[in-house]
Design an enzyme around this catalytic site. Structure first.
Site, PDB file in Angstrom:
ATOM      1  CG  HIS A   1     111.187  10.892  66.014  1.00  0.00           C
ATOM      2  ND1 HIS A   1     111.941  11.682  65.958  1.00  0.00           N
ATOM      3  CD2 HIS A   1     110.150  11.118  65.795  1.00  0.00           C
ATOM      4  CE1 HIS A   1     111.749  12.889  65.970  1.00  0.00           C
ATOM      5  NE2 HIS A   1     110.504  12.696  65.469  1.00  0.00           N
TER       6      HIS A   1
ATOM      7  NE  ARG B   1      86.530  10.431  81.212  1.00  0.00           N
ATOM      8  CZ  ARG B   1      85.721  10.420  81.365  1.00  0.00           C
ATOM      9  NH1 ARG B   1      84.855  10.718  80.144  1.00  0.00           N
ATOM     10  NH2 ARG B   1      85.493  11.797  81.705  1.00  0.00           N
TER      11      ARG B   1
ATOM     12  CG  ASP C   1     115.682  13.572  66.426  1.00  0.00           C
ATOM     13  OD1 ASP C   1     114.907  14.446  65.996  1.00  0.00           O
ATOM     14  OD2 ASP C   1     116.541  13.777  65.340  1.00  0.00           O
TER      15      ASP C   1
ATOM     16  CE  LYS D   1     109.142  13.343  69.427  1.00  0.00           C
ATOM     17  NZ  LYS D   1     107.923  14.060  68.085  1.00  0.00           N
TER      18      LYS D   1
END
Length: 312
Positions: free
Chosen positions: A139, A244, A178, A160
């Site tokens: 998915h 980071r 999808d 998404k």
């Protein structure tokens, strides 16, 4: 595993069936390996790989023509078994009558191609490796960004498809939305494509299903793409510590392949399309040997070491 038969080869390579279709059984092809039965033509069938497509070129057929009628009959009868999915002749050569008779008896399709033996062998192998490769469905959304296949995953409703739409508007190409069918065509190579039913389609909540190729043109879509990077979208968690610097390299394992993975937190105000676009460009730079995070870390280490020396 996708089921492949000789009928698929006939359609893909425009092969000519030399025996009656009513007399043959289109058995499934279970291996991408081909066999050129030279040793078998000489009578050595001890290790005969009967479940492979048998490819007969000029060398095999020239040797076959020099055998006695009894030897020819013996060879073709042992060549054609209930396990043999098909026999293919290259260079447009005529099939010997004895071969067609033996093939009809066992229901083995005899096919002919105008291509040279080497070229035909290469194209058949590539096609079968692609079709018979291990396959799974995930998915997510697959987009081609600057030549990098980026697999975008995340929970339902995280954004998404909307991000993919923004990427398409920025000139990148949609592969699948999808559901992404992923095949490992060879070691370390994962190729993704969309199921035929939803190819070129994108679902946007509140808007519905749109056809990307119709709206943005043929240059906005691709039928398949090798996957190079996975990006996971998740809702921003204040308690979670996110990377980071970019020194930590996470991966996701699909079949036998470790795919580089990045986790991108989602919250209002973040332009996900730009972030993912930059991530793809940075991934390309890393493959070229330019790692900004590592360079910064090395420079920082040098500054610290020089500062320690000055203290002495």
């Amino acid at each position: 595993m996708v089921k492949v038969t000789v009928q698929d080869l006939v359609k893909e390579f425009k092969l000519e069936l030399l025996n009656n279709e009513e007399d043959v059984a289109f058995r499934p092809i279970t291996t991408s390996d081909l066999s050129r039965p030279g040793m078998e033509m000489a009578g050595f069938f001890t290790y005969y790989p009967a479940k492979r497509i048998q490819l007969l070129g000029k060398t095999e057929m020239t040797f076959f023509s020099q055998l006695t009628p009894e030897e020819q009959e013996d060879r073709v009868e042992r060549l054609c078994t209930y396990d043999t999915p098909g026999i293919v002749l290259s260079r447009g050569m005529e099939a010997p009558e004895k071969l067609v008779e033996a093939a009809n008896k066992m229901g083995v399709p005899v096919l002919r191609s105008e291509m040279t033996t080497t070229r035909l062998s290469s194209q058949l192998t590539n096609y079968l490796e692609s079709q018979l490769a291990p396959m799974t469905a995930m998915h997510g959304v697959l987009v081609d960004i600057y030549g990098i296949g980026v697999m975008i995953t995340g929970s339902s409703g995280v954004g998404k498809s909307e991000t993919a739409l923004d990427l398409v508007r920025r000139g990148h190409r949609l592969v699948a939305d999808d559901s992404v069918e992923i095949r490992q065509e060879h070691e370390g190579a994962l190729v993704g494509r969309a199921p035929e039913l939803i190819r070129h389609l994108l679902e946007i909540r509140g808007l519905g299903i749109i056809n990307v190729m119709t709206l943005f043109g043929a240059g906005s879509v691709r039928n398949f793409k090798r996957i190079g990077l996975a990006i996971h979208l998740e809702l921003w968690d204040q308690k979670k510590q996110y990377d980071r610097l970019g020194l930590d390299e996470d991966t996701i394992k699909i079949f036998d392949t470790d795919l580089p993975k990045m986790t991108v937190p989602v919250r209002p105000g973040r332009n996900l399309a730009v972030i993912i676009e930059v991530a793809a460009m940075n991934f390309r730079l890393k493959r070229m040997g330019i790692n900004a995070a590592q360079q910064f870390s090395d420079q920082l280490t040098n500054v610290i070491e020089e500062g320690d020396k000055d203290d002495f």
